[in-house]
Enzyme design. Structure first.
Site, PDB file in Angstrom:
ATOM      1  N   SER A  80      25.014  19.248  45.374  1.00 56.23           N
ATOM      2  CA  SER A  80      25.458  19.862  44.122  1.00 56.23           C
ATOM      3  C   SER A  80      24.969  19.080  42.900  1.00 56.23           C
ATOM      4  O   SER A  80      25.034  17.855  42.865  1.00 56.23           O
ATOM      5  CB  SER A  80      26.986  19.923  44.105  1.00 56.23           C
ATOM      6  OG  SER A  80      27.425  20.456  42.878  1.00 56.23           O
ATOM      7  N   LYS A 129      25.375  23.806  41.541  1.00 55.37           N
ATOM      8  CA  LYS A 129      25.911  22.911  40.517  1.00 55.37           C
ATOM      9  C   LYS A 129      27.377  23.275  40.293  1.00 55.37           C
ATOM     10  O   LYS A 129      27.743  24.447  40.416  1.00 55.37           O
ATOM     11  CB  LYS A 129      25.096  23.140  39.226  1.00 55.37           C
ATOM     12  CG  LYS A 129      25.671  22.542  37.961  1.00 55.37           C
ATOM     13  CD  LYS A 129      25.245  21.114  37.776  1.00 55.37           C
ATOM     14  CE  LYS A 129      25.779  20.519  36.480  1.00 55.37           C
ATOM     15  NZ  LYS A 129      25.665  19.044  36.474  1.00 55.37           N
ATOM     16  N   ASN A 178      30.103  24.846  44.367  1.00 54.37           N
ATOM     17  CA  ASN A 178      30.825  23.634  43.997  1.00 54.37           C
ATOM     18  C   ASN A 178      31.732  23.960  42.813  1.00 54.37           C
ATOM     19  O   ASN A 178      31.291  24.527  41.813  1.00 54.37           O
ATOM     20  CB  ASN A 178      29.821  22.532  43.643  1.00 54.37           C
ATOM     21  CG  ASN A 178      30.508  21.211  43.335  1.00 54.37           C
ATOM     22  OD1 ASN A 178      31.098  21.045  42.268  1.00 54.37           O
ATOM     23  ND2 ASN A 178      30.431  20.268  44.260  1.00 54.37           N
ATOM     24  N   CYS A 212      33.559  13.514  40.675  1.00 53.26           N
ATOM     25  CA  CYS A 212      32.540  13.240  39.667  1.00 53.26           C
ATOM     26  C   CYS A 212      32.985  12.041  38.832  1.00 53.26           C
ATOM     27  O   CYS A 212      34.035  12.079  38.199  1.00 53.26           O
ATOM     28  CB  CYS A 212      32.331  14.436  38.742  1.00 53.26           C
ATOM     29  SG  CYS A 212      31.129  14.065  37.459  1.00 53.26           S
ATOM     30  N   ASN A 243      29.656  11.306  47.064  1.00 49.52           N
ATOM     31  CA  ASN A 243      29.241  11.567  45.691  1.00 49.52           C
ATOM     32  C   ASN A 243      28.581  10.275  45.192  1.00 49.52           C
ATOM     33  O   ASN A 243      28.432   9.313  45.947  1.00 49.52           O
ATOM     34  CB  ASN A 243      30.466  11.944  44.842  1.00 49.52           C
ATOM     35  CG  ASN A 243      30.073  12.799  43.631  1.00 49.52           C
ATOM     36  OD1 ASN A 243      29.051  12.540  42.989  1.00 49.52           O
ATOM     37  ND2 ASN A 243      30.870  13.805  43.319  1.00 49.52           N
TER      38      ASN A 243
END
Lengths: 302, 258
Positions: A20, A44, A98, A129, A191
């Site tokens: 993503s 994304k 995502n 994130c 991530n």
């Protein structure tokens, strides 16, 4: 030879996906890559409303990788449903959307909007994130918060739910177990790893956000280790990612316990990486006379 | 059509301190337009990301010229390449300068520092189309690279920071010193120069097309790393952030907040 892999009841034609945020919704890379060949396009992050993202500079190079702090700029779910979903429907690949948000309600709103869209095979929930101050990472760094948001999303989701985990925690297996206990159908990891770069000549941070998420080949050993540890700790399937540049890298993740893999930063370096990794895994199966790619999952020997 | 290719270095020389002039053989030349750029990939894998470099000149649909400054490890590696070396490139990228607005007009072609190179292919393209080509280029000192090339396509005005050649100061000072006027501006250079041009264009009420630069990762519009604030809603994310790599790198000055 069988390249298919199945995650939470969804069968993918091969185990290679896009990470993503590195592939948009595929539009920009369709010029380079036949999207029909991918296991899945993971989009994304999309929120309930448009997000502006962070100031520039948003990206910087570091040794063997990069830092980014885009801040999840995205057009919001309305534009995504009108433009990106119809685009992706043209292709014979699975779509994983995502989902990002600042509050639980934000996530739930997007999850509900996507619920009636048959083109969406799975949802990946971005609670990791590192570049957004509110929400997001706050849910991904505390096991109780992760449990809570996972449980809430599972109540509303019609598609299977993948929780994307942050490596920026003391023990990723605690987070993985919390997500599993709350009903997550799968996990994706890792991530990006929070990093920093300073321009010594200008005496300024290389990234306007000061910190950025590190990705690229330099983080791969950390990612492989975390996938292995997580695979030992939970029963649900794992999508492994972090610095995959070649088929050999991808196979490491499968052997460590991943049921599928994603290509991230390397799309920027070589837009054909996804296809080269698919072809390379096939060649490896052939070389060793392995019938199913799934035979590799967790097959590392002590 | 964008493509990643392995091209061949035809020649390379240093034309000013730390400024290199490289010709490469590539079929991408057939589609190259002034103001577009290519991404160049270092071979050293510790330097992962492509380096966006503007196209300086196009030859016979089969070769591209890039003129770049050694700014770090990647460009240092490129500067050591000799004839026959291979070089990985992705291109052609971006939209380039909208040359249609120059037809029959009096134009300023302005370049500053390492923003000078893309002005050359633009001057070449506009020669015979624009009515009066005034090329105003700014340098640090007497290392006025590409000056001879520019002389072929228009009237050249030089500005140098140290005053060693032409007007002492910047490109705006050269305009004032020579009492120059134009109907339209095309420019590439450092941000303070572009800000001054945007202001000037607003004052004299003429359009200015400026080429912007920002740190990039993908070069193709996917990573959203290289955005610029815009006056109008951008068509990708709808958040007043255009992507310099794909929506630019050339924008009309009044459309962007710089």
């Amino acid at each position: 030879m069988n390249m298919q892999t199945t995650i939470a009841g969804v069968t993918f034609q091969n185990p290679v996906m896009t990470a993503s945020g590195t592939f948009g919704s595929g539009m920009e890379y369709a010029e380079f890559v036949d999207l029909n060949r991918l296991g899945a396009v993971v989009t994304k992050g999309v929120a309930n409303v448009p997000w502006t993202g962070n100031p520039t500079p948003r990206v910087a190079e570091v040794y063997g990788g990069m830092l980014n702090a885009i801040g999840l700029q995205n057009p919001g779910i309305d534009v995504f449903m009108e433009r990106d979903i119809p685009f992706l429907k043209q292709y014979d690949t699975k779509v994983i959307v995502n989902v990002c948000g600042k509050t639980v309600e934000d996530y739930v709103e997007v999850v509900e909007r996507l619920g009636d869209e048959p083109a969406v095979a799975m949802l990946e929930i971005n609670v990791s994130c590192p570049n957004v101050k509110e929400g997001a990472i706050a849910f991904g760094q505390r096991a109780d918060a992760l449990f809570g948001i996972t449980e809430e999303i599972k109540k509303h989701a019609k598609q299977p739910v993948i929780m994307k985990l942050s490596p920026n925690v003391t023990d990723i297996t605690e987070m993985a177990k919390a997500a599993e206990a709350a009903g997550a159908d799968a996990l994706s990891l890792i991530n990006t790893i929070t990093g920093m770069k300073i321009d010594i000549h200008r005496r300024k941070f290389a990234i306007a956000n000061k910190t950025g998420g590190m990705s690229g080949p330099a983080i791969k050993p950390i990612a492989v280790r975390m996938v292995y540890q997580t695979a030992q700790a939970v029963q649900i399937p794992i999508i492994g990612m972090g610095g995959i540049a070649t088929a050999e890298d991808a196979i490491e993740f499968l052997l460590a316990g991943a049921s599928a893999v994603s290509i991230g930063a390397m799309n920027f370096v070589n837009p054909y990486t996804t296809i080269e990794v698919i072809d390379g895994i096939e060649a490896y199966l052939k070389q060793y006379g392995i019938e199913n790619v799934t035979d590799l999952i967790g097959a590392v020997e002590a | 059509m964008k493509e990643k290719q392995t091209a061949k270095v035809l020649s390379q020389r240093e034309i000013a301190p730390q400024i290199y002039d490289m010709w490469i053989e590539t079929s991408l030349a057939a589609q190259a337009k002034p103001g577009q750029f290519i991404c160049v990939y270092p071979k050293d894998r510790s330097t992962l990301l492509p380096r966006p470099i503007s196209i300086c000149e196009v030859r016979d649909r089969e070769a591209l010229r890039i003129v770049y400054r050694v700014a770090g490890q990647g460009t240092k590696e490129f500067s050591a390449y000799e004839e026959g070396e291979t070089i990985d490139i992705l291109g052609t990228l971006g939209n380039g300068f909208p040359t249609e607005w120059a037809q029959g007009k009096k134009v300023f072609l302005m370049g500053g520092g390492i923003g000078v190179p893309p002005i050359l292919e633009l001057a070449k393209t506009l020669a015979g189309k624009a009515n009066d080509i005034q090329i105003i280029v700014g340098y640090r000192d007497s290392a006025t690279f590409l000056r001879d090339d520019f002389e072929k396509y228009g009237t050249v005005y030089i500005a140098t920071e140290d005053g060693s050649v032409g007007t002492k100061g910047n490109v705006m000072d050269a305009i004032t010193a020579n009492s120059l006027e134009a109907d339209v501006i095309y420019a590439c250079g450092p941000m303070p120069m572009l800000r001054a041009i945007k202001k000037y264009a607003e004052r004299v009420q003429i359009p200015a097309y400026i080429s912007l630069e920002e740190h990039m990762a993908c070069g193709v519009g996917a990573c959203l790393g290289c955005v610029v604030k815009t006056k109008e809603l951008d068509h990708h994310s709808h958040v007043y952030n255009a992507r310099i790599c794909t929506d630019g790198p050339v924008f009309e000055a009044k459309e962007v907040e710089i």
